[in-house]
Design a protein around this motif. Structure first.
Motif, short mmCIF file in Angstrom:
data_model
loop_
_atom_site.label_atom_id
_atom_site.label_comp_id
_atom_site.label_asym_id
_atom_site.label_seq_id
_atom_site.Cartn_x
_atom_site.Cartn_y
_atom_site.Cartn_z
N UNK A 160 0.82 -1.20 0.00
CA UNK A 160 0.00 0.00 0.00
C UNK A 160 0.86 1.25 0.00
N UNK A 161 1.90 1.25 0.82
CA UNK A 161 2.79 2.41 0.88
C UNK A 161 3.47 2.65 -0.47
N UNK A 162 3.82 1.59 -1.17
CA UNK A 162 4.43 1.75 -2.48
C UNK A 162 3.44 2.34 -3.48
N UNK A 163 2.17 1.97 -3.37
CA UNK A 163 1.17 2.56 -4.26
C UNK A 163 1.02 4.05 -4.02
N UNK A 164 1.16 4.45 -2.74
CA UNK A 164 1.07 5.87 -2.42
C UNK A 164 2.29 6.63 -2.93
N UNK A 165 3.44 5.93 -3.05
CA UNK A 165 4.63 6.57 -3.60
C UNK A 165 5.88 6.47 -2.75
N UNK A 166 5.83 5.69 -1.66
CA UNK A 166 6.97 5.56 -0.76
C UNK A 166 7.93 4.45 -1.19
N UNK A 167 9.19 4.65 -0.90
CA UNK A 167 10.18 3.58 -0.93
C UNK A 167 10.06 2.88 0.41
N UNK A 168 9.66 1.62 0.42
CA UNK A 168 9.34 0.94 1.67
C UNK A 168 10.53 0.20 2.24
N UNK A 169 11.61 0.89 2.46
CA UNK A 169 12.77 0.27 3.10
C UNK A 169 12.53 -0.01 4.56
N UNK A 224 1.77 19.77 6.44
CA UNK A 224 2.81 19.07 5.67
C UNK A 224 2.35 17.67 5.27
N UNK A 225 1.55 17.02 6.08
CA UNK A 225 1.03 15.71 5.72
C UNK A 225 0.08 15.80 4.53
N UNK A 226 -0.57 16.93 4.38
CA UNK A 226 -1.48 17.13 3.26
C UNK A 226 -0.77 17.66 2.01
N UNK A 227 0.51 17.91 2.13
CA UNK A 227 1.29 18.43 1.01
C UNK A 227 2.71 17.88 1.09
N UNK A 228 2.79 16.54 1.08
CA UNK A 228 4.04 15.84 1.39
C UNK A 228 4.82 15.59 0.09
N UNK A 229 6.14 15.90 0.07
CA UNK A 229 6.92 15.70 -1.17
C UNK A 229 7.28 14.23 -1.39
N UNK A 230 6.74 13.67 -2.47
CA UNK A 230 7.04 12.29 -2.85
C UNK A 230 7.34 12.25 -4.35
N UNK A 231 8.52 11.76 -4.70
CA UNK A 231 8.89 11.63 -6.11
C UNK A 231 8.75 12.96 -6.85
#
Length: 606
Positions: A299-308, A345-352
């Motif tokens: 799920x986190x990867x779908x949102x855009x996170x690197x799930x390390x 910041x959670x509503x405007x979080x920098x991802x990719x």
């Protein structure tokens, strides 16, 4: 890179380590110790607390109705007191909830915010079920409500064992046992570990608990008998996870508890102590049936996170990694793990290289029911698929007051059908915790306005909590689980039998109310601020006519101002050679205090 001192271990290892954890009674650095006295004067009384981990009230009610539980029926349904709706703490998992009823504090106030959590100050991921962290047992407790009073009286664990200083107490399979004279296990009980984690006969945890408790109580002379005994049965929780909550195997376990209670009662009766002994049965959380598991990393990867998670330097998220209906998430902000992200910041979080609204992204996931996050210390946002609401708090006259403000045309908690609550909402009224419990204890999501916001008072809690849909949980597919905001997980047992208890069925209480109620039976009351209240209604009228409650003796008499305590922390950290566990505790306290001051300066009380 986030440090994770733990190692991967098999099921056998988990069982062994869990048992070691329960035996740990590490003595941590204490800046403000309790005034040295040999003994606290207490009322001549005994209290036996039986914790049925994961036990549901409806299963006991069904067993009594079917005639399978004669001891429960006699002691609690005929002669004792029961609460119909007892609401536990959030998150609805074992470790935070255990400490709630033996400290009178919510998880956001007693120092154990979850099964696992990430320390921003030490860049350390703490998991109470992993080997390196066993030493933290009994170490990181702290009454965070003291910050709100600007008076720090003690940094000792505020547990009932310590409140009864000078009098013997017993903790069986309870990791939070600071102050207990007797505690079990002190070494690895290999038989129950083997039976539970290899043969899958989880009931053997309970056989070990019962055997130790009965053997000790029977052999001790009366003058050495524990005044307070806490006997934990984990077999119910384990068995329910692998069976349905209403299975035959679970029903048989209740019969075992009934027989144990009968034998325990008989022992006190034969000693001539039954007229000054109270028996209590309580549970920490409920359970509900599940259909499937949620793959959180996917799920986190779908949102855009690197799930390390813990192993990659480039990861921007850390998450709670246990199989429950909730998880706590931590996010890296501006390349810095120490900086907690704001709600904006959670509503405007920098991802990719693009801004992402994390709250909307998670709510789009079909397996997520709710996203909970704070906006400063006084506002908590509840984002459900059915709508959005804000919980507001005030600190007034040494207590929290709460207001519920749903968006127009939404009501995610389904509270507005109640005309009393609708009136509060329309008038934007702040009401105390007892008023909210009275009006919501029988709802599908009871007491949420009070139960949820407290978790963010501990700066070790996550920046965000995700709640799965009711029929699923994170990580592992099991027939039954807990951790949600629904009544099946929040509703627990609390029943009492004793010479001072007025028989009857009472409408509601909270698990945190157990602590001040227990203290009263020993003629004591809390010396400083707690979340629980004394449930006077379960006592016979003559009890308070003949019993004057004296304050427990915990901490310094006058307390230190927060600035003095902060200076003391800094001096201890910089001037002393400390073991890593001691340093961890003090540095974490200092970080929390500094973040608390920063938040209070930045966010005005509503």
């Amino acid at each position: 890179m986030i440090k994770n001192p733990s190692t991967k271990i098999n099921l056998w290892g988990i069982g062994v380590l869990f048992l070691i954890l329960l035996s740990c009674q590490y003595k941590s650095a204490v800046l403000l110790p309790q005034k040295e006295i040999e003994s606290v004067p207490i009322r001549d009384h005994y209290l036996v607390l039986i914790l049925l981990d994961g036990s549901r009230p409806q299963e006991i009610e069904a067993g009594v109705a079917a005639g399978r539980l004669p001891t429960f029926k006699k002691l609690f349904f005929e002669e004792g007191a029961r609460f119909k709706n007892v609401i536990t703490a959030f998150p609805t998992v074992s470790s935070p909830c255990h400490q709630a009823f033996i400290s009178g504090l919510y998880p956001g106030h007693h120092g154990v915010p979850s099964l696992d959590w990430y320390s921003r100050s030490q860049d350390l991921y703490t998991d109470y079920l992993q080997p390196h962290h066993l030493r933290y047992t009994n170490t990181l407790f702290f009454n965070f409500r003291q910050f709100l009073e600007n008076k720090i009286y003690t940094d000792e664990p505020q547990l009932i064992f310590r409140a009864l200083k000078g009098h013997p107490s017993l903790a069986v399979f309870e990791p939070a046992n600071f102050g207990a004279k007797y505690y079990f296990p002190r070494s690895i009980p290999a038989v129950p570990a083997y039976h539970s984690f290899v043969a899958k006969n989880h009931e053997h945890w309970d056989f070990a608990s019962a055997k130790y408790a009965l053997n000790l109580i029977k052999k001790l002379p009366t003058q050495d008998l524990p005044r307070f005994s806490m006997i934990n049965f984990y077999g119910m929780d384990f068995t329910t996870h692998f069976e349905r909550a209403h299975s035959t195997r679970v029903a048989d376990l209740y019969i075992y508890y009934d027989r144990f209670l009968k034998e325990l009662y008989k022992n006190f009766e034969e000693r001539g102590l039954i007229k000054k002994t109270t028996f209590v049965v309580i549970s920490d959380h409920g359970q509900h049936d599940l259909e499937a598991a949620v793959d959180l990393p996917k799920m986190l990867r779908r949102v855009g996170f690197d799930t390390g998670h813990l192993d990659k330097k480039n990861s921007q998220v850390v998450w709670g990694n246990h199989a429950t209906g909730t998880t706590n998430l931590y996010f890296k902000t501006n390349g810095d793990w120490r900086q907690r992200p704001s709600y904006a910041e959670l509503k405007n979080f920098p991802l990719n290289n693009k801004p992402v609204d994390l709250i909307k992204s998670f709510l789009k996931e079909p397996d997520i029911e709710a996203v909970i996050t704070p906006e400063g210390p006084w506002l908590t946002h509840l984002h459900f698929k059915t709508g959005h609401a804000i919980i507001k708090r005030r600190w007034q006259n040494n207590q929290f007051l709460y207001a519920y403000e749903p968006d127009s045309d939404t009501d995610p908690l389904d509270y507005l059908k109640n005309p009393v609550i609708r009136s509060w909402v329309e008038k934007k009224q702040f009401m105390d915790a007892e008023a909210w419990l009275e009006q919501t204890h029988d709802k599908d999501m009871p007491d949420i306005v009070v139960a949820v916001p407290q978790i963010f008072d501990d700066y070790r809690a996550g920046d965000m909590f995700l709640i799965t849909v009711k029929e699923k949980q994170f990580k592992t597919d099991k027939p039954s689980g807990h951790g949600s905001l629904y009544k099946e997980d929040l509703r627990v047992n609390f029943m009492l039998h004793g010479p001072d208890i007025q028989a009857g069925l009472y409408p509601y209480a909270r698990s945190v109310d157990a602590y001040p109620t227990f203290l009263a039976l020993f003629g004591l009351k809390s010396s400083h601020s707690i979340d629980g209240i004394l449930r006077k209604e379960v006592f016979k009228s003559e009890f308070f006519n003949s019993t004057k409650l004296h304050q427990e003796r915990v901490g310094t008499e006058t307390g230190l101002a927060m600035e003095e305590f902060e200076n003391l922390l800094k001096q201890k950290i910089h001037q002393s050679e400390l073991e890593d566990v001691e340093k961890y505790k003090l540095e974490q306290l200092l970080y929390t205090l500094e973040e608390f001051k920063k938040d209070r300066a930045q966010y005005a009380m509503p």
